[in-house]
Write a protein that holds these residues in place. Structure first.
Motif, mmCIF file in Angstrom:
data_model
loop_
_atom_site.group_PDB
_atom_site.id
_atom_site.type_symbol
_atom_site.label_atom_id
_atom_site.label_comp_id
_atom_site.label_asym_id
_atom_site.label_seq_id
_atom_site.Cartn_x
_atom_site.Cartn_y
_atom_site.Cartn_z
ATOM 1 N N MET A 1 0.998 -1.287 -0.142
ATOM 2 C CA MET A 1 0.008 -0.045 -0.166
ATOM 3 C C MET A 1 0.901 1.211 -0.068
ATOM 4 N N MET A 2 0.524 2.191 -0.871
ATOM 5 C CA MET A 2 1.290 3.423 -1.078
ATOM 6 C C MET A 2 1.184 4.334 0.401
ATOM 7 N N LYS A 3 2.412 5.046 0.771
ATOM 8 C CA LYS A 3 2.232 5.910 1.902
ATOM 9 C C LYS A 3 1.421 7.072 1.564
ATOM 10 N N THR A 4 0.532 7.524 2.498
ATOM 11 C CA THR A 4 -0.057 8.755 2.183
ATOM 12 C C THR A 4 0.793 10.004 1.678
ATOM 13 N N ARG A 5 1.992 9.861 2.200
ATOM 14 C CA ARG A 5 2.675 11.478 1.556
ATOM 15 C C ARG A 5 3.166 10.863 -0.099
ATOM 16 N N ASP A 6 3.308 9.712 -0.347
ATOM 17 C CA ASP A 6 3.797 9.560 -1.750
ATOM 18 C C ASP A 6 2.014 9.740 -2.635
ATOM 19 N N CYS A 7 1.095 9.306 -2.097
ATOM 20 C CA CYS A 7 -0.135 9.228 -2.545
ATOM 21 C C CYS A 7 -0.457 10.965 -2.879
ATOM 22 N N ASN A 8 -0.163 11.607 -1.724
ATOM 23 C CA ASN A 8 -0.421 13.048 -2.035
ATOM 24 C C ASN A 8 0.299 13.666 -3.062
ATOM 25 N N LYS A 9 1.803 13.268 -3.274
ATOM 26 C CA LYS A 9 2.544 13.857 -4.426
ATOM 27 C C LYS A 9 2.268 13.435 -5.359
ATOM 28 N N LYS A 10 1.614 12.245 -5.634
ATOM 29 C CA LYS A 10 1.147 11.934 -6.900
ATOM 30 C C LYS A 10 0.101 12.389 -7.369
ATOM 31 N N MET A 11 -0.910 12.813 -6.504
ATOM 32 C CA MET A 11 -2.273 13.380 -6.736
ATOM 33 C C MET A 11 -2.065 14.920 -7.157
ATOM 34 N N LYS A 12 -0.776 15.463 -6.648
ATOM 35 C CA LYS A 12 -0.436 16.820 -7.019
ATOM 36 C C LYS A 12 -0.392 16.701 -8.344
ATOM 37 N N TYR A 13 0.530 16.014 -9.006
ATOM 38 C CA TYR A 13 0.851 15.964 -10.466
ATOM 39 C C TYR A 13 -0.175 15.596 -11.304
ATOM 40 N N MET A 14 -0.900 14.236 -10.891
ATOM 41 C CA MET A 14 -1.902 13.752 -11.799
ATOM 42 C C MET A 14 -3.261 14.474 -11.893
ATOM 43 N N PHE A 15 -3.775 14.616 -10.778
ATOM 44 C CA PHE A 15 -5.211 15.268 -10.862
ATOM 45 C C PHE A 15 -5.531 16.009 -9.621
ATOM 46 N N PRO A 16 -4.832 17.079 -9.705
ATOM 47 C CA PRO A 16 -4.665 17.987 -8.518
ATOM 48 C C PRO A 16 -6.383 18.394 -8.162
ATOM 49 N N GLU A 17 -7.058 18.435 -9.145
ATOM 50 C CA GLU A 17 -8.486 18.977 -9.162
ATOM 51 C C GLU A 17 -9.388 17.836 -8.352
ATOM 52 N N TYR A 18 -8.891 16.757 -8.245
ATOM 53 C CA TYR A 18 -9.539 15.892 -7.691
ATOM 54 C C TYR A 18 -8.984 15.115 -6.494
ATOM 55 N N ARG A 19 -8.325 15.850 -5.874
ATOM 56 C CA ARG A 19 -7.485 15.606 -4.709
ATOM 57 C C ARG A 19 -8.322 14.748 -3.504
ATOM 58 N N ASP A 20 -9.504 15.650 -3.296
ATOM 59 C CA ASP A 20 -10.149 15.090 -2.161
ATOM 60 C C ASP A 20 -11.008 13.706 -2.595
ATOM 61 N N LEU A 21 -11.456 13.603 -3.769
ATOM 62 C CA LEU A 21 -12.041 12.652 -4.297
ATOM 63 C C LEU A 21 -11.340 11.433 -4.388
ATOM 64 N N ILE A 22 -10.002 11.569 -4.814
ATOM 65 C CA ILE A 22 -9.013 10.556 -4.830
ATOM 66 C C ILE A 22 -9.192 9.764 -3.641
ATOM 67 N N VAL A 23 -9.027 10.592 -2.472
ATOM 68 C CA VAL A 23 -8.844 10.107 -1.269
ATOM 69 C C VAL A 23 -10.081 9.417 -0.836
ATOM 70 N N GLN A 24 -11.124 9.972 -1.025
ATOM 71 C CA GLN A 24 -12.419 9.133 -0.932
ATOM 72 C C GLN A 24 -12.515 7.807 -1.482
ATOM 73 N N LEU A 25 -12.303 7.878 -2.865
ATOM 74 C CA LEU A 25 -12.280 6.622 -3.697
ATOM 75 C C LEU A 25 -11.500 5.610 -3.505
ATOM 76 N N ARG A 26 -10.164 6.039 -2.800
ATOM 77 C CA ARG A 26 -9.282 4.900 -2.449
ATOM 78 C C ARG A 26 -9.880 4.113 -1.322
ATOM 79 N N ASP A 27 -10.562 4.910 -0.366
ATOM 80 C CA ASP A 27 -11.157 4.480 0.787
ATOM 81 C C ASP A 27 -12.356 3.579 0.532
ATOM 82 N N GLU A 28 -13.274 3.953 -0.494
ATOM 83 C CA GLU A 28 -14.604 3.515 -0.504
ATOM 84 C C GLU A 28 -14.563 2.398 -1.766
#
Length: 88
Positions: A1-28
């Motif tokens: 499982m990816m560390k939260t810090r790495d996950c946040n870094k990845k989201m910043k570059y990939m889909f910054p506008e969906y940062r919160d939604l990505i966190v939600q989808l990864r959980d759900e």
């Protein structure tokens, strides 16, 4: 499982506008979480191969990049559909 810090870094570059939604989808959504992890694994594999010129020749990096892009497209599709579900 990816560390939260790495996950946040990845989201910043990939889909910054969906940062919160990505966190939600990864959980759900286990499917989304799996794609996200797989995309990250391919990312790391490409980075390693590009550092190693010997393997660079023997491995089809382009094929790995295409696979990674397909996963990214699928993540985007899931984000868009999830976004429209939450708007309705």
């Amino acid at each position: 499982m990816m560390k939260t810090r790495d996950c946040n870094k990845k989201m910043k570059y990939m889909f910054p506008e969906y940062r919160d939604l990505i966190v939600q989808l990864r959980d759900e959504n286990p499917y989304f979480a799996r794609i996200f992890e797989e995309h990250d694994a391919l990312d790391r594999q490409i980075a390693q191969l590009e550092l190693d010129p010997v393997h660079h020749i023997n491995t089809d990096i382009e094929a790995i990049k295409r696979k990674k892009l397909k996963l990214k497209d699928e993540m985007y599709r899931l984000l868009k559909s999830s976004e429209s579900d939450s708007l309705n």
